[in-house]
Motif scaffolding. Structure first.
Motif, PDB file in Angstrom:
ATOM      1  N   HIS A   1     -13.830   3.853  -8.069  1.00 54.06           N
ATOM      2  CA  HIS A   1     -12.702   4.503  -7.394  1.00 54.06           C
ATOM      3  C   HIS A   1     -12.420   3.886  -6.023  1.00 54.06           C
ATOM      4  N   THR A   2     -13.473   3.568  -5.284  1.00 53.43           N
ATOM      5  CA  THR A   2     -13.272   2.969  -3.959  1.00 53.43           C
ATOM      6  C   THR A   2     -12.559   1.634  -4.063  1.00 53.43           C
ATOM      7  N   LEU A   3     -12.982   0.815  -5.019  1.00 59.24           N
ATOM      8  CA  LEU A   3     -12.333  -0.479  -5.226  1.00 59.24           C
ATOM      9  C   LEU A   3     -10.879  -0.285  -5.662  1.00 59.24           C
ATOM     10  N   TYR A   4     -10.656   0.700  -6.516  1.00 59.96           N
ATOM     11  CA  TYR A   4      -9.295   1.020  -6.965  1.00 59.96           C
ATOM     12  C   TYR A   4      -8.391   1.347  -5.784  1.00 59.96           C
ATOM     13  N   LEU A   5      -8.878   2.181  -4.864  1.00 61.96           N
ATOM     14  CA  LEU A   5      -8.079   2.562  -3.698  1.00 61.96           C
ATOM     15  C   LEU A   5      -7.826   1.362  -2.785  1.00 61.96           C
ATOM     16  N   GLN A   6      -8.802   0.486  -2.671  1.00 61.07           N
ATOM     17  CA  GLN A   6      -8.619  -0.715  -1.854  1.00 61.07           C
ATOM     18  C   GLN A   6      -7.511  -1.594  -2.425  1.00 61.07           C
ATOM     19  N   HIS A   7      -7.511  -1.767  -3.739  1.00 59.62           N
ATOM     20  CA  HIS A   7      -6.467  -2.576  -4.373  1.00 59.62           C
ATOM     21  C   HIS A   7      -5.102  -1.880  -4.278  1.00 59.62           C
ATOM     22  N   ALA A   8      -5.104  -0.559  -4.399  1.00 55.03           N
ATOM     23  CA  ALA A   8      -3.847   0.184  -4.277  1.00 55.03           C
ATOM     24  C   ALA A   8      -3.250   0.000  -2.882  1.00 55.03           C
ATOM     25  N   GLU A   9      -4.095   0.070  -1.858  1.00 54.72           N
ATOM     26  CA  GLU A   9      -3.601  -0.099  -0.491  1.00 54.72           C
ATOM     27  C   GLU A   9      -3.110  -1.523  -0.262  1.00 54.72           C
ATOM     28  N   ALA A  10      -3.818  -2.500  -0.819  1.00 54.99           N
ATOM     29  CA  ALA A  10      -3.378  -3.897  -0.685  1.00 54.99           C
ATOM     30  C   ALA A  10      -2.019  -4.099  -1.357  1.00 54.99           C
ATOM     31  N   LEU A  11      -1.823  -3.476  -2.516  1.00 49.20           N
ATOM     32  CA  LEU A  11      -0.530  -3.575  -3.207  1.00 49.20           C
ATOM     33  C   LEU A  11       0.578  -2.941  -2.377  1.00 49.20           C
ATOM     34  N   LEU A  12       0.310  -1.788  -1.797  1.00 48.88           N
ATOM     35  CA  LEU A  12       1.309  -1.115  -0.969  1.00 48.88           C
ATOM     36  C   LEU A  12       1.702  -1.975   0.228  1.00 48.88           C
ATOM     37  N   LYS A  13       0.729  -2.621   0.842  1.00 41.35           N
ATOM     38  CA  LYS A  13       1.020  -3.486   1.986  1.00 41.35           C
ATOM     39  C   LYS A  13       1.878  -4.680   1.560  1.00 41.35           C
ATOM     40  N   THR A  14       1.584  -5.223   0.375  1.00 39.47           N
ATOM     41  CA  THR A  14       2.372  -6.350  -0.130  1.00 39.47           C
ATOM     42  C   THR A  14       3.815  -5.925  -0.380  1.00 39.47           C
ATOM     43  N   LEU A  15       3.994  -4.768  -0.995  1.00 41.94           N
ATOM     44  CA  LEU A  15       5.335  -4.266  -1.254  1.00 41.94           C
ATOM     45  C   LEU A  15       6.097  -4.016   0.051  1.00 41.94           C
ATOM     46  N   ALA A  16       5.379  -3.519   1.057  1.00 42.30           N
ATOM     47  CA  ALA A  16       6.023  -3.272   2.348  1.00 42.30           C
ATOM     48  C   ALA A  16       6.485  -4.573   2.990  1.00 42.30           C
ATOM     49  N   ARG A  17       5.674  -5.618   2.869  1.00 44.69           N
ATOM     50  CA  ARG A  17       6.043  -6.917   3.446  1.00 44.69           C
ATOM     51  C   ARG A  17       7.274  -7.491   2.760  1.00 44.69           C
ATOM     52  N   GLN A  18       7.452  -7.156   1.489  1.00 40.48           N
ATOM     53  CA  GLN A  18       8.612  -7.652   0.748  1.00 40.48           C
ATOM     54  C   GLN A  18       9.896  -6.907   1.102  1.00 40.48           C
ATOM     55  N   GLY A  19       9.769  -5.824   1.869  1.00 38.56           N
ATOM     56  CA  GLY A  19      10.942  -5.142   2.393  1.00 38.56           C
ATOM     57  C   GLY A  19      11.576  -4.114   1.487  1.00 38.56           C
ATOM     58  N   GLY A  20      10.946  -3.786   0.351  1.00 33.71           N
ATOM     59  CA  GLY A  20      11.534  -2.801  -0.551  1.00 33.71           C
ATOM     60  C   GLY A  20      11.168  -1.376  -0.167  1.00 33.71           C
ATOM     61  N   HIS A  21      11.781  -0.427  -0.862  1.00 37.38           N
ATOM     62  CA  HIS A  21      11.494   0.994  -0.635  1.00 37.38           C
ATOM     63  C   HIS A  21      10.400   1.417  -1.610  1.00 37.38           C
ATOM     64  N   THR A  22       9.267   1.891  -1.070  1.00 35.84           N
ATOM     65  CA  THR A  22       8.121   2.243  -1.901  1.00 35.84           C
ATOM     66  C   THR A  22       7.740   3.694  -1.670  1.00 35.84           C
ATOM     67  N   THR A  23       7.535   4.429  -2.760  1.00 39.14           N
ATOM     68  CA  THR A  23       7.037   5.795  -2.670  1.00 39.14           C
ATOM     69  C   THR A  23       5.734   5.904  -3.455  1.00 39.14           C
ATOM     70  N   VAL A  24       4.957   6.923  -3.109  1.00 36.76           N
ATOM     71  CA  VAL A  24       3.670   7.163  -3.764  1.00 36.76           C
ATOM     72  C   VAL A  24       3.670   8.597  -4.287  1.00 36.76           C
ATOM     73  N   THR A  25       3.170   8.777  -5.510  1.00 37.92           N
ATOM     74  CA  THR A  25       3.088  10.096  -6.105  1.00 37.92           C
ATOM     75  C   THR A  25       1.690  10.298  -6.676  1.00 37.92           C
ATOM     76  N   LEU A  26       1.278  11.539  -6.832  1.00 37.00           N
ATOM     77  CA  LEU A  26      -0.032  11.821  -7.417  1.00 37.00           C
ATOM     78  C   LEU A  26       0.032  11.680  -8.940  1.00 37.00           C
ATOM     79  N   PHE A  27      -0.907  10.940  -9.493  1.00 37.17           N
ATOM     80  CA  PHE A  27      -0.985  10.750 -10.940  1.00 37.17           C
ATOM     81  C   PHE A  27      -2.019  11.738 -11.474  1.00 37.17           C
ATOM     82  N   ASP A  28      -1.558  12.700 -12.256  1.00 35.01           N
ATOM     83  CA  ASP A  28      -2.434  13.736 -12.824  1.00 35.01           C
ATOM     84  C   ASP A  28      -2.743  13.379 -14.276  1.00 35.01           C
ATOM     85  N   PRO A  29      -3.993  13.025 -14.607  1.00 37.85           N
ATOM     86  CA  PRO A  29      -4.324  12.602 -15.983  1.00 37.85           C
ATOM     87  C   PRO A  29      -4.049  13.662 -17.039  1.00 37.85           C
TER      88      PRO A  29
END
Length: 297
Positions: free
Chosen positions: A47-75
């Motif tokens: 889970h910790t590694l998953y969150l690290q990759h998720a944050e890295a992806l969010l930062k990449t999307l932000a650098r690309q200048g798009g509009h990004t939202t985050v929602t809770l994924f309920d299994p």
């Protein structure tokens, strides 16, 4: 294709990409993450590694200048949705479609570069508020008509709650006010929080959510509670409390307010009074003529 044409095509596609919104469905806690590991196509096992990759992806999307939202994924919600839509839950495309569904219907937070330590609590709080709002509005929409007067209980309850909130803030007067309304419903505890300034009702979504929860308590006819804390510069904080009975706010006594705040809700053990705080009886509110006509589901 020439190098110039290739460069132009790449530039145009990047420009178009910036106009495409992106939503990331995030597994915020360890339990939900563990549930998703039952799917063969789910790539992560930590889970910790998953969150690290998720944050890295969010930062990449932000650098690309798009509009990004985050929602809770309920299994569990995801599995039920896949059953309803006849989709394979062990397919990344299904998870993508479910995330798109959440982006259109669920609670979401805009990513603006905030760290996950800030984003996750904000996301959980937003999801809880969204669920509370949905439950409260469902209660009002399905409350039916009054058995005595034939009025539609939902809209009447909401109107009464609006006036009740207005009278509360007028009685509280100047200062910064923190209100909490708690309503027992269907084995759960609906909780709404509102911050307001001065003696007027705030016109914002939080006020509407608070009003809906208060209205649900009126419509259900359950014994609910409401507390108000007022802060003024250079003065001690004031705490007041009320009991919602029969669609009317009845002031708690000073002793009842003290007991409510200075008792551990889980163990019943006494807690020390908070320094710089006065525990006072609930304020007497201006009468509401309609409150003389109780609603009967």
């Amino acid at each position: 294709m020439t190098r110039t044409a290739t460069t132009t095509t790449t530039r145009l596609r990047r420009a178009l990409r910036r106009e495409m919104p992106t939503t990331l469905g995030l597994l915020a806690d360890e339990h939900d993450f563990g549930t998703m590991r039952r799917y063969r196509t789910f790539a992560f096992d930590d889970h910790t590694l998953y969150l690290q990759h998720a944050e890295a992806l969010l930062k990449t999307l932000a650098r690309q200048g798009g509009h990004t939202t985050v929602t809770l994924f309920d299994p569990e919600e995801y599995a039920a949705w896949c059953t309803e839509t006849a989709l394979d839950p062990d397919d990344p495309a299904s998870r993508g479609r479910f995330t798109a569904h959440l982006a259109a219907t669920g609670a979401r937070v805009t990513y603006t570069g905030q760290p996950l330590t800030t984003l996750l609590p904000e996301l959980v709080d937003t999801a809880v508020r969204h669920a509370t709002w949905e439950f409260a509005t469902t209660v009002l929409a399905t409350a039916g008509t009054c058995a005595t007067c034939g009025e539609d209980i939902g809209p009447v309850s909401f109107d009464r709650a609006e006036r009740m909130l207005r009278r509360l803030l007028e009685a509280a007067g100047p200062g910064t006010h923190h209100l909490v309304c708690s309503v027992p419903a269907a084995g759960e505890q609906l909780l709404a929080v509102l911050h307001a300034h001065g003696g007027t009702r705030p016109e914002d979504p939080a006020a509407t959510e608070f009003t809906a929860v208060l209205a649900a308590g009126i419509a259900l006819g359950v014994p609910a509670g409401l507390v108000l804390r007022t802060t003024l510069p250079g003065a001690r904080d004031r705490l007041h409390g009320w009991r919602l009975v029969g669609g009317t706010l009845t002031p708690l006594t000073e002793a009842e307010v003290f007991a409510a705040y200075c008792t551990d809700a889980r163990t019943g053990e006494p807690l020390s009074p908070e320094p710089g705080v006065d525990y006072r009886a609930g304020l007497t509110l201006a009468p509401d003529p309609d409150a003389d006509h109780p609603l009967h589901p």
